[in-house]
Motif scaffolding. Sequence first.
Motif, PDB file in Angstrom:
ATOM      1  N   ASN A 218      10.516  -0.362  -2.406  1.00 22.02           N
ATOM      2  CA  ASN A 218      10.596   1.038  -1.999  1.00 22.02           C
ATOM      3  C   ASN A 218       9.828   1.269  -0.715  1.00 22.02           C
ATOM      4  OD1 ASN A 218      11.842   2.932  -4.279  1.00 22.02           O
ATOM      5  ND2 ASN A 218      10.691   1.310  -5.318  1.00 22.02           N
ATOM      6  N   VAL A 219       8.662   0.658  -0.638  1.00 23.59           N
ATOM      7  CA  VAL A 219       7.775   0.852   0.502  1.00 23.59           C
ATOM      8  C   VAL A 219       8.245   0.065   1.710  1.00 23.59           C
ATOM      9  CG1 VAL A 219       5.390   0.600   1.313  1.00 23.59           C
ATOM     10  CG2 VAL A 219       5.848   1.255  -1.075  1.00 23.59           C
ATOM     11  N   ASP A 220       8.668  -1.173   1.504  1.00 22.50           N
ATOM     12  CA  ASP A 220       9.044  -2.049   2.611  1.00 22.50           C
ATOM     13  C   ASP A 220      10.337  -2.803   2.297  1.00 22.50           C
ATOM     14  OD1 ASP A 220       9.139  -3.550   4.899  1.00 22.50           O
ATOM     15  OD2 ASP A 220       7.327  -4.716   4.497  1.00 22.50           O
ATOM     16  N   ALA A 273       2.405   5.777  -0.446  1.00 23.75           N
ATOM     17  CA  ALA A 273       2.882   5.048   0.726  1.00 23.75           C
ATOM     18  C   ALA A 273       4.151   5.679   1.274  1.00 23.75           C
ATOM     19  CB  ALA A 273       3.124   3.586   0.367  1.00 23.75           C
ATOM     20  N   LEU A 274       5.079   6.042   0.396  1.00 20.17           N
ATOM     21  CA  LEU A 274       6.316   6.680   0.851  1.00 20.17           C
ATOM     22  C   LEU A 274       6.030   8.037   1.491  1.00 20.17           C
ATOM     23  CD1 LEU A 274       8.573   5.763  -2.185  1.00 20.17           C
ATOM     24  CD2 LEU A 274       8.902   4.984   0.177  1.00 20.17           C
ATOM     25  N   HIS A 275       5.065   8.763   0.944  1.00 18.63           N
ATOM     26  CA  HIS A 275       4.680  10.048   1.526  1.00 18.63           C
ATOM     27  C   HIS A 275       4.043   9.836   2.904  1.00 18.63           C
ATOM     28  CE1 HIS A 275       3.326  14.153   1.819  1.00 18.63           C
ATOM     29  NE2 HIS A 275       2.060  13.788   1.834  1.00 18.63           N
ATOM     30  N   LEU A 276       3.149   8.866   3.016  1.00 23.19           N
ATOM     31  CA  LEU A 276       2.507   8.592   4.303  1.00 23.19           C
ATOM     32  C   LEU A 276       3.514   8.119   5.350  1.00 23.19           C
ATOM     33  CD1 LEU A 276      -0.722   6.776   3.028  1.00 23.19           C
ATOM     34  CD2 LEU A 276      -0.606   9.043   4.110  1.00 23.19           C
ATOM     35  N   ARG A 277       4.550   7.443   4.903  1.00 28.12           N
ATOM     36  CA  ARG A 277       5.589   6.966   5.825  1.00 28.12           C
ATOM     37  C   ARG A 277       6.610   8.062   6.145  1.00 28.12           C
ATOM     38  NH1 ARG A 277       8.181   1.284   5.472  1.00 28.12           N
ATOM     39  NH2 ARG A 277       8.079   1.677   7.707  1.00 28.12           N
ATOM     40  N   GLY A 278       6.452   9.243   5.562  1.00 21.03           N
ATOM     41  CA  GLY A 278       7.342  10.355   5.862  1.00 21.03           C
ATOM     42  C   GLY A 278       8.674  10.315   5.143  1.00 21.03           C
ATOM     43  N   VAL A 279       8.758   9.527   4.073  1.00 18.12           N
ATOM     44  CA  VAL A 279      10.030   9.389   3.358  1.00 18.12           C
ATOM     45  C   VAL A 279      10.178  10.463   2.290  1.00 18.12           C
ATOM     46  CG1 VAL A 279      11.461   7.855   1.953  1.00 18.12           C
ATOM     47  CG2 VAL A 279      10.063   6.903   3.804  1.00 18.12           C
ATOM     48  N   ILE A 280       9.110  10.749   1.540  1.00 17.23           N
ATOM     49  CA  ILE A 280       9.178  11.760   0.481  1.00 17.23           C
ATOM     50  C   ILE A 280       8.154  12.854   0.758  1.00 17.23           C
ATOM     51  CG2 ILE A 280       9.983  10.048  -1.179  1.00 17.23           C
ATOM     52  CD1 ILE A 280       7.240  10.118  -2.513  1.00 17.23           C
ATOM     53  N   ASP A 281       8.429  14.036   0.219  1.00 14.21           N
ATOM     54  CA  ASP A 281       7.583  15.199   0.519  1.00 14.21           C
ATOM     55  C   ASP A 281       6.282  15.215  -0.260  1.00 14.21           C
ATOM     56  OD1 ASP A 281       9.372  16.223   2.346  1.00 14.21           O
ATOM     57  OD2 ASP A 281      10.389  17.519   0.891  1.00 14.21           O
ATOM     58  N   HIS A 282       6.292  14.689  -1.488  1.00 14.10           N
ATOM     59  CA  HIS A 282       5.119  14.770  -2.352  1.00 14.10           C
ATOM     60  C   HIS A 282       4.916  13.425  -3.055  1.00 14.10           C
ATOM     61  CE1 HIS A 282       5.398  19.136  -1.869  1.00 14.10           C
ATOM     62  NE2 HIS A 282       6.672  19.024  -2.183  1.00 14.10           N
ATOM     63  N   PRO A 283       3.658  13.011  -3.252  1.00 17.53           N
ATOM     64  CA  PRO A 283       3.396  11.769  -3.983  1.00 17.53           C
ATOM     65  C   PRO A 283       3.195  11.981  -5.480  1.00 17.53           C
ATOM     66  CG  PRO A 283       1.385  12.525  -2.962  1.00 17.53           C
ATOM     67  CD  PRO A 283       2.448  13.532  -2.595  1.00 17.53           C
ATOM     68  N   ASP A 295      -9.447   9.571  -1.266  1.00 17.83           N
ATOM     69  CA  ASP A 295      -9.972   8.276  -0.820  1.00 17.83           C
ATOM     70  C   ASP A 295      -8.998   7.145  -1.162  1.00 17.83           C
ATOM     71  OD1 ASP A 295     -12.258   9.434   0.193  1.00 17.83           O
ATOM     72  OD2 ASP A 295     -13.481   9.020  -1.595  1.00 17.83           O
ATOM     73  N   GLU A 296      -8.387   7.226  -2.333  1.00 11.59           N
ATOM     74  CA  GLU A 296      -7.429   6.185  -2.736  1.00 11.59           C
ATOM     75  C   GLU A 296      -6.175   6.228  -1.875  1.00 11.59           C
ATOM     76  OE1 GLU A 296      -9.067   6.247  -7.358  1.00 11.59           O
ATOM     77  OE2 GLU A 296      -7.371   7.491  -6.745  1.00 11.59           O
ATOM     78  N   VAL A 297      -5.725   7.413  -1.541  1.00 10.10           N
ATOM     79  CA  VAL A 297      -4.575   7.539  -0.643  1.00 10.10           C
ATOM     80  C   VAL A 297      -4.910   6.959   0.725  1.00 10.10           C
ATOM     81  CG1 VAL A 297      -3.077   9.170   0.569  1.00 10.10           C
ATOM     82  CG2 VAL A 297      -3.576   9.505  -1.866  1.00 10.10           C
ATOM     83  N   ALA A 298      -6.131   7.194   1.189  1.00 13.13           N
ATOM     84  CA  ALA A 298      -6.543   6.631   2.473  1.00 13.13           C
ATOM     85  C   ALA A 298      -6.533   5.104   2.428  1.00 13.13           C
ATOM     86  CB  ALA A 298      -7.926   7.145   2.850  1.00 13.13           C
ATOM     87  N   LEU A 304      -0.945  -0.059   4.533  1.00 10.63           N
ATOM     88  CA  LEU A 304       0.250   0.124   5.352  1.00 10.63           C
ATOM     89  C   LEU A 304       0.002  -0.239   6.808  1.00 10.63           C
ATOM     90  CD1 LEU A 304       1.583   3.545   3.974  1.00 10.63           C
ATOM     91  CD2 LEU A 304       2.462   1.261   3.469  1.00 10.63           C
ATOM     92  N   ALA A 305      -1.147   0.185   7.311  1.00 13.74           N
ATOM     93  CA  ALA A 305      -1.470  -0.127   8.701  1.00 13.74           C
ATOM     94  C   ALA A 305      -1.607  -1.630   8.911  1.00 13.74           C
ATOM     95  CB  ALA A 305      -2.749   0.584   9.102  1.00 13.74           C
ATOM     96  N   ASP A 306      -2.264  -2.301   7.973  1.00  7.35           N
ATOM     97  CA  ASP A 306      -2.427  -3.754   8.086  1.00  7.35           C
ATOM     98  C   ASP A 306      -1.097  -4.491   8.050  1.00  7.35           C
ATOM     99  OD1 ASP A 306      -5.147  -3.393   8.232  1.00  7.35           O
ATOM    100  OD2 ASP A 306      -5.541  -3.961   6.149  1.00  7.35           O
ATOM    101  N   ALA A 307      -0.110  -3.887   7.364  1.00  2.00           N
ATOM    102  CA  ALA A 307       1.226  -4.495   7.276  1.00  2.00           C
ATOM    103  C   ALA A 307       2.162  -3.991   8.379  1.00  2.00           C
ATOM    104  CB  ALA A 307       1.838  -4.203   5.910  1.00  2.00           C
ATOM    105  N   ALA A 308       1.620  -3.273   9.348  1.00  2.00           N
ATOM    106  CA  ALA A 308       2.394  -2.726  10.485  1.00  2.00           C
ATOM    107  C   ALA A 308       3.496  -1.777  10.013  1.00  2.00           C
ATOM    108  CB  ALA A 308       2.993  -3.858  11.313  1.00  2.00           C
ATOM    109  N   LEU A 309       3.183  -0.974   8.988  1.00  2.00           N
ATOM    110  CA  LEU A 309       4.150  -0.013   8.469  1.00  2.00           C
ATOM    111  C   LEU A 309       3.773   1.424   8.789  1.00  2.00           C
ATOM    112  CD1 LEU A 309       4.863  -1.579   4.957  1.00  2.00           C
ATOM    113  CD2 LEU A 309       6.268  -1.728   7.018  1.00  2.00           C
ATOM    114  N   LEU A 310       2.697   1.629   9.507  1.00  2.00           N
ATOM    115  CA  LEU A 310       2.324   2.947   9.991  1.00  2.00           C
ATOM    116  C   LEU A 310       2.137   2.909  11.499  1.00  2.00           C
ATOM    117  CD1 LEU A 310      -0.302   4.494   7.519  1.00  2.00           C
ATOM    118  CD2 LEU A 310       2.064   5.177   7.874  1.00  2.00           C
TER     119      LEU A 310
END
Length: 310
Positions: A218-220, A273-283, A295-298, A304-310
């Motif tokens: 779903n994420v990648d 992750a899907l919310h941070l990537r702009g795919v879904i409106d709410h987590p 903090d957990e969302v961060a 995601l950033a480490d995987a070059a997905l943000l």
Amino acid sequence: MTTAATALSGVIPPVCTPLTPDYEVDKGSLIRLVDHLMDGGVDGLFILGSSSEVAFLPDGHRKVVLDTVINHVGGQVPVLAGVIDMTALRVLDHVRTAVEAGADALVATAPFYTRTHPNEIAWHFKAISAQAGVPVYAYDLPVSVHSKLTADLLLELAAEGVLAGLKDSSGDEGGFRQVLLGRRDRDLPGFAVFTGSELTVDSALWMGADGVVPGLGNVDPHGYVRLYQHARAGDWVAARTEQERLFRLFGLVAVGGPHMGRSSSALGAFKAALHLRGVIDHPTTALPQIPLDADEVARVGKFLADAALL
């Protein structure tokens, strides 16, 4: 792969179910998620599975998911629908609903809650197949249903035309290989075998698996499609490299730590992750799962950033 009439192969993610803050199905986000997965090049979609939170969804929610996804996909890729419930008569209700909605294939676990004999498990799948009129795939998930689907049972049902394939989430690598070897020995090439483990896809494909059903897909989705394509091309070094990147990304499922269940943590992380990537409106995850805190969302964002997905 082309149609559900042929043996499935490739990457078939179990589609998350986006929810609104008041726990209704977020149809707009679900459509965007489907587009995100299809843009990633996936070979099919599995709705109403574990990563879809099927165990948490009332029947009305299930129907919304079926209608929304199947109508939006419009036959571009096969849609497999989970018909997961405790016993056969309950499952058969879901079978009718999924087939009427236009699902290309169905996915069912062994019965659960009641203590079940292997002969009863066989009868369960035969009842589903007899009513379905579309291919039926077994979902081996002993951690949730407390019954292991043995290779002999699966292959016998395959030989009888009851089962079209398997999603193996058992964690039993020896048993998984036994299914692959038995399929070859019994000459059952039409019986499709998928791994449900996001972390060992390269190994499963090397052993002869037909594909993967990855929650992390779903994420990648692009990453799992690249991994599958490398493996099919015989470039096992590239496949391993992609698998190792996805292995590191999978660490996001543990951000919830010890104060919630692993399911809450993993599904919450996928949705964050899907919310941070702009795919879904709410987590939002379904009750009674505990939501991730800020903090957990961060921390999910860092993965995601480490995987070059943000």
